[in-house]
Design a protein around this motif. Structure first.
Motif, PDB file in Angstrom:
ATOM      1  N   ILE A   1     -25.370  -3.190  44.797  1.00 55.35           N
ATOM      2  CA  ILE A   1     -24.727  -3.373  46.097  1.00 55.35           C
ATOM      3  C   ILE A   1     -24.224  -2.017  46.587  1.00 55.35           C
ATOM      4  O   ILE A   1     -23.692  -1.219  45.809  1.00 55.35           O
ATOM      5  N   HIS A   2     -24.368  -1.753  47.860  1.00 56.07           N
ATOM      6  CA  HIS A   2     -23.974  -0.466  48.436  1.00 56.07           C
ATOM      7  C   HIS A   2     -22.508  -0.152  48.132  1.00 56.07           C
ATOM      8  O   HIS A   2     -21.614  -0.963  48.374  1.00 56.07           O
ATOM      9  N   ARG A   3     -22.312   1.008  47.543  1.00 55.52           N
ATOM     10  CA  ARG A   3     -20.966   1.530  47.221  1.00 55.52           C
ATOM     11  C   ARG A   3     -20.182   0.595  46.299  1.00 55.52           C
ATOM     12  O   ARG A   3     -18.974   0.470  46.389  1.00 55.52           O
ATOM     13  N   CYS A   4     -20.913  -0.050  45.404  1.00 55.86           N
ATOM     14  CA  CYS A   4     -20.260  -0.917  44.412  1.00 55.86           C
ATOM     15  C   CYS A   4     -20.357  -0.263  43.045  1.00 55.86           C
ATOM     16  O   CYS A   4     -21.430  -0.225  42.432  1.00 55.86           O
ATOM     17  N   GLY A   5     -19.228   0.253  42.569  1.00 57.28           N
ATOM     18  CA  GLY A   5     -19.156   0.824  41.242  1.00 57.28           C
ATOM     19  C   GLY A   5     -18.500  -0.159  40.281  1.00 57.28           C
ATOM     20  O   GLY A   5     -18.201  -1.304  40.657  1.00 57.28           O
ATOM     21  N   PRO A   6     -18.245   0.265  39.068  1.00 57.29           N
ATOM     22  CA  PRO A   6     -17.637  -0.628  38.068  1.00 57.29           C
ATOM     23  C   PRO A   6     -16.291  -1.207  38.495  1.00 57.29           C
ATOM     24  O   PRO A   6     -16.000  -2.366  38.188  1.00 57.29           O
ATOM     25  N   VAL A   7     -15.475  -0.435  39.194  1.00 58.02           N
ATOM     26  CA  VAL A   7     -14.150  -0.927  39.604  1.00 58.02           C
ATOM     27  C   VAL A   7     -14.289  -2.091  40.581  1.00 58.02           C
ATOM     28  O   VAL A   7     -13.656  -3.139  40.427  1.00 58.02           O
ATOM     29  N   LYS A   8     -15.136  -1.909  41.595  1.00 64.12           N
ATOM     30  CA  LYS A   8     -15.345  -2.979  42.575  1.00 64.12           C
ATOM     31  C   LYS A   8     -16.005  -4.189  41.918  1.00 64.12           C
ATOM     32  O   LYS A   8     -15.635  -5.341  42.204  1.00 64.12           O
ATOM     33  N   ALA A   9     -16.961  -3.935  41.042  1.00 61.43           N
ATOM     34  CA  ALA A   9     -17.641  -5.029  40.355  1.00 61.43           C
ATOM     35  C   ALA A   9     -16.658  -5.824  39.500  1.00 61.43           C
ATOM     36  O   ALA A   9     -16.714  -7.062  39.457  1.00 61.43           O
TER      37      ALA A   9
ATOM     38  N   PHE B   1     -17.079   4.101  16.708  1.00 56.75           N
ATOM     39  CA  PHE B   1     -17.534   2.716  16.610  1.00 56.75           C
ATOM     40  C   PHE B   1     -16.755   1.850  17.599  1.00 56.75           C
ATOM     41  O   PHE B   1     -15.587   2.106  17.900  1.00 56.75           O
ATOM     42  N   SER B   2     -17.405   0.807  18.088  1.00 58.03           N
ATOM     43  CA  SER B   2     -16.751  -0.186  18.930  1.00 58.03           C
ATOM     44  C   SER B   2     -17.366  -1.544  18.638  1.00 58.03           C
ATOM     45  O   SER B   2     -18.394  -1.632  17.963  1.00 58.03           O
ATOM     46  N   VAL B   3     -16.745  -2.581  19.146  1.00 64.13           N
ATOM     47  CA  VAL B   3     -17.242  -3.941  18.956  1.00 64.13           C
ATOM     48  C   VAL B   3     -17.390  -4.604  20.314  1.00 64.13           C
ATOM     49  O   VAL B   3     -16.476  -4.538  21.151  1.00 64.13           O
ATOM     50  N   VAL B   4     -18.520  -5.232  20.547  1.00 59.35           N
ATOM     51  CA  VAL B   4     -18.757  -5.985  21.779  1.00 59.35           C
ATOM     52  C   VAL B   4     -18.862  -7.457  21.417  1.00 59.35           C
ATOM     53  O   VAL B   4     -19.660  -7.838  20.556  1.00 59.35           O
ATOM     54  N   GLY B   5     -18.041  -8.271  22.070  1.00 61.51           N
ATOM     55  CA  GLY B   5     -18.087  -9.711  21.850  1.00 61.51           C
ATOM     56  C   GLY B   5     -19.030 -10.390  22.823  1.00 61.51           C
ATOM     57  O   GLY B   5     -19.535  -9.776  23.761  1.00 61.51           O
ATOM     58  N   GLU B   6     -19.248 -11.674  22.611  1.00 59.89           N
ATOM     59  CA  GLU B   6     -20.166 -12.442  23.462  1.00 59.89           C
ATOM     60  C   GLU B   6     -19.741 -12.405  24.923  1.00 59.89           C
ATOM     61  O   GLU B   6     -20.549 -12.118  25.816  1.00 59.89           O
ATOM     62  N   ASP B   7     -18.469 -12.693  25.187  1.00 60.56           N
ATOM     63  CA  ASP B   7     -17.975 -12.729  26.567  1.00 60.56           C
ATOM     64  C   ASP B   7     -17.982 -11.344  27.199  1.00 60.56           C
ATOM     65  O   ASP B   7     -18.350 -11.183  28.373  1.00 60.56           O
ATOM     66  N   THR B   8     -17.568 -10.341  26.427  1.00 63.35           N
ATOM     67  CA  THR B   8     -17.536  -8.966  26.947  1.00 63.35           C
ATOM     68  C   THR B   8     -18.933  -8.489  27.299  1.00 63.35           C
ATOM     69  O   THR B   8     -19.153  -7.873  28.348  1.00 63.35           O
ATOM     70  N   GLY B   9     -19.899  -8.768  26.424  1.00 62.93           N
ATOM     71  CA  GLY B   9     -21.275  -8.356  26.673  1.00 62.93           C
ATOM     72  C   GLY B   9     -21.866  -9.029  27.902  1.00 62.93           C
ATOM     73  O   GLY B   9     -22.569  -8.397  28.698  1.00 62.93           O
ATOM     74  N   LEU B  10     -21.568 -10.317  28.062  1.00 69.01           N
ATOM     75  CA  LEU B  10     -22.092 -11.058  29.211  1.00 69.01           C
ATOM     76  C   LEU B  10     -21.512 -10.529  30.514  1.00 69.01           C
ATOM     77  O   LEU B  10     -22.234 -10.334  31.499  1.00 69.01           O
ATOM     78  N   LYS B  11     -20.207 -10.251  30.525  1.00 64.85           N
ATOM     79  CA  LYS B  11     -19.581  -9.738  31.746  1.00 64.85           C
ATOM     80  C   LYS B  11     -20.095  -8.342  32.067  1.00 64.85           C
ATOM     81  O   LYS B  11     -20.271  -7.992  33.242  1.00 64.85           O
ATOM     82  N   PHE B  12     -20.354  -7.541  31.042  1.00 60.31           N
ATOM     83  CA  PHE B  12     -20.911  -6.206  31.273  1.00 60.31           C
ATOM     84  C   PHE B  12     -22.285  -6.316  31.939  1.00 60.31           C
ATOM     85  O   PHE B  12     -22.600  -5.557  32.866  1.00 60.31           O
ATOM     86  N   PHE B  13     -23.091  -7.253  31.476  1.00 58.03           N
ATOM     87  CA  PHE B  13     -24.414  -7.473  32.047  1.00 58.03           C
ATOM     88  C   PHE B  13     -24.321  -7.837  33.526  1.00 58.03           C
ATOM     89  O   PHE B  13     -25.037  -7.267  34.366  1.00 58.03           O
ATOM     90  N   TYR B  14     -23.429  -8.747  33.872  1.00 59.34           N
ATOM     91  CA  TYR B  14     -23.286  -9.147  35.273  1.00 59.34           C
ATOM     92  C   TYR B  14     -22.655  -8.033  36.117  1.00 59.34           C
ATOM     93  O   TYR B  14     -22.941  -7.926  37.313  1.00 59.34           O
ATOM     94  N   THR B  15     -21.836  -7.208  35.507  1.00 57.49           N
ATOM     95  CA  THR B  15     -21.301  -6.040  36.201  1.00 57.49           C
ATOM     96  C   THR B  15     -22.440  -5.112  36.595  1.00 57.49           C
ATOM     97  O   THR B  15     -22.484  -4.581  37.717  1.00 57.49           O
ATOM     98  N   GLN B  16     -23.387  -4.924  35.685  1.00 62.07           N
ATOM     99  CA  GLN B  16     -24.537  -4.074  35.978  1.00 62.07           C
ATOM    100  C   GLN B  16     -25.418  -4.653  37.090  1.00 62.07           C
ATOM    101  O   GLN B  16     -26.024  -3.907  37.862  1.00 62.07           O
ATOM    102  N   ILE B  17     -25.500  -5.967  37.157  1.00 60.72           N
ATOM    103  CA  ILE B  17     -26.273  -6.589  38.234  1.00 60.72           C
ATOM    104  C   ILE B  17     -25.702  -6.172  39.587  1.00 60.72           C
ATOM    105  O   ILE B  17     -26.442  -5.928  40.547  1.00 60.72           O
ATOM    106  N   LEU B  18     -24.394  -6.055  39.648  1.00 62.89           N
ATOM    107  CA  LEU B  18     -23.725  -5.664  40.898  1.00 62.89           C
ATOM    108  C   LEU B  18     -23.843  -4.175  41.174  1.00 62.89           C
ATOM    109  O   LEU B  18     -24.072  -3.757  42.314  1.00 62.89           O
ATOM    110  N   THR B  19     -23.689  -3.360  40.148  1.00 61.31           N
ATOM    111  CA  THR B  19     -23.675  -1.910  40.343  1.00 61.31           C
ATOM    112  C   THR B  19     -25.067  -1.292  40.340  1.00 61.31           C
ATOM    113  O   THR B  19     -25.285  -0.218  40.905  1.00 61.31           O
ATOM    114  N   GLY B  20     -26.028  -1.984  39.691  1.00 59.55           N
ATOM    115  CA  GLY B  20     -27.330  -1.382  39.486  1.00 59.55           C
ATOM    116  C   GLY B  20     -27.242  -0.337  38.392  1.00 59.55           C
ATOM    117  O   GLY B  20     -26.217  -0.193  37.718  1.00 59.55           O
ATOM    118  N   ASP B  21     -28.310   0.398  38.201  1.00 55.89           N
ATOM    119  CA  ASP B  21     -28.353   1.435  37.176  1.00 55.89           C
ATOM    120  C   ASP B  21     -29.162   2.609  37.719  1.00 55.89           C
ATOM    121  O   ASP B  21     -30.392   2.571  37.752  1.00 55.89           O
TER     122      ASP B  21
END
Length: 238
Positions: free
Chosen positions: A173-181, A145-165
């Motif tokens: 973005i080319h060669r943009c993974g979670p660390v760079k994002a 089990f884990s818990v996702v908060g409002e801020d954590t969930g929002l930042k995860f969403f914007y991280t995905q915008i950068l990394t794609g899926d």
């Protein structure tokens, strides 16, 4: 003490896992595997709530209309499906009352219901896209089990915008993974700041950012299409 939230089960994951594990078996083997996987969820979450719901993805998906850069899920068109998948889906509907989506994904129905039920809801899945939803999460593989908060969930969403899926054929973005994002979004707290950082990372291409966002965003309301934040929105939330 039991939580009042509902257990929201990603039936697509269970259907495919039960299907592939029983590909060389009988239809009854497939049903028994479904019972095993669903039963495990019930066992691990029984102290959280009496209420649960299974969701399956049906026909149509509004995201196909918004994917311009790449075909949404275009990398899956030739992927093999389990032999017993149709039978499994019918079985999950008949025995477990699975709700099948139309014009959207099961993920959207889960996110809408989780938003309606509140943060005590438990999303049971392995799909990382779900981690944008602020609530409890149960991993079907690790059984943790884990818990996702409002801020954590929002930042995860914007991280995905950068990394794609890659799994959904959404380019980032080319060669943009979670660390760079994470470096790009580090220290940012408001949605407007996150939006501006993504637009800058895409060299000012707002349409590209909006496209990714609309493909990645899980609906919180029926019929919702994601819209970019505005200064007015941020003032009203402060």
């Amino acid at each position: 003490m039991r939580l009042k939230g509902k257990i929201l089960i990603d039936g697509d994951i269970i259907a495919y896992r039960a299907g592939f594990s029983s590909n060389e078996g009988t239809s009854n083997d497939a049903r028994l595997k479904v019972d095993e996987l669903v039963g495990r969820v019930y066992e691990d979450t029984e102290y959280l709530s009496h209420s649960s719901q299974v969701y399956l993805t049906g026909k149509g998906n509004f995201r196909f209309d918004y994917a311009k850069t790449l075909n949404y899920k275009g990398n899956r068109k030739d992927a093999a499906k389990p032999i017993h998948l149709p039978l499994i889906r019918d079985y999950m509907s008949d025995k477990y009352g699975a709700i099948t989506s139309s014009g959207e994904e099961a993920d959207d129905l889960i996110a809408i219901e989780a938003t309606k039920c509140g943060r005590k809801s438990v999303v049971a899945s392995v799909d990382k896209d779900m981690l944008q939803i602020p609530c409890f999460h149960y991993n079907l593989s690790s059984r943790y089990f884990s818990v996702v908060g409002e801020d954590t969930g929002l930042k995860f969403f914007y991280t995905q915008i950068l990394t794609g899926d890659r799994s959904d054929n959404i380019g980032g973005i080319h060669r943009c993974g979670p660390v760079k994002a994470n470096k790009i979004l580090a220290g940012l707290t408001t949605e407007m700041e996150l939006w501006d950082a993504c637009v800058e990372a895409y060299e000012g291409d707002e349409e590209r950012v909006i496209e990714n966002a609309r493909l990645l965003w899980l609906r919180r309301e029926v019929g919702q299409i994601w819209e970019a934040p505005s200064v007015k929105d941020q003032i009203s939330k402060s």
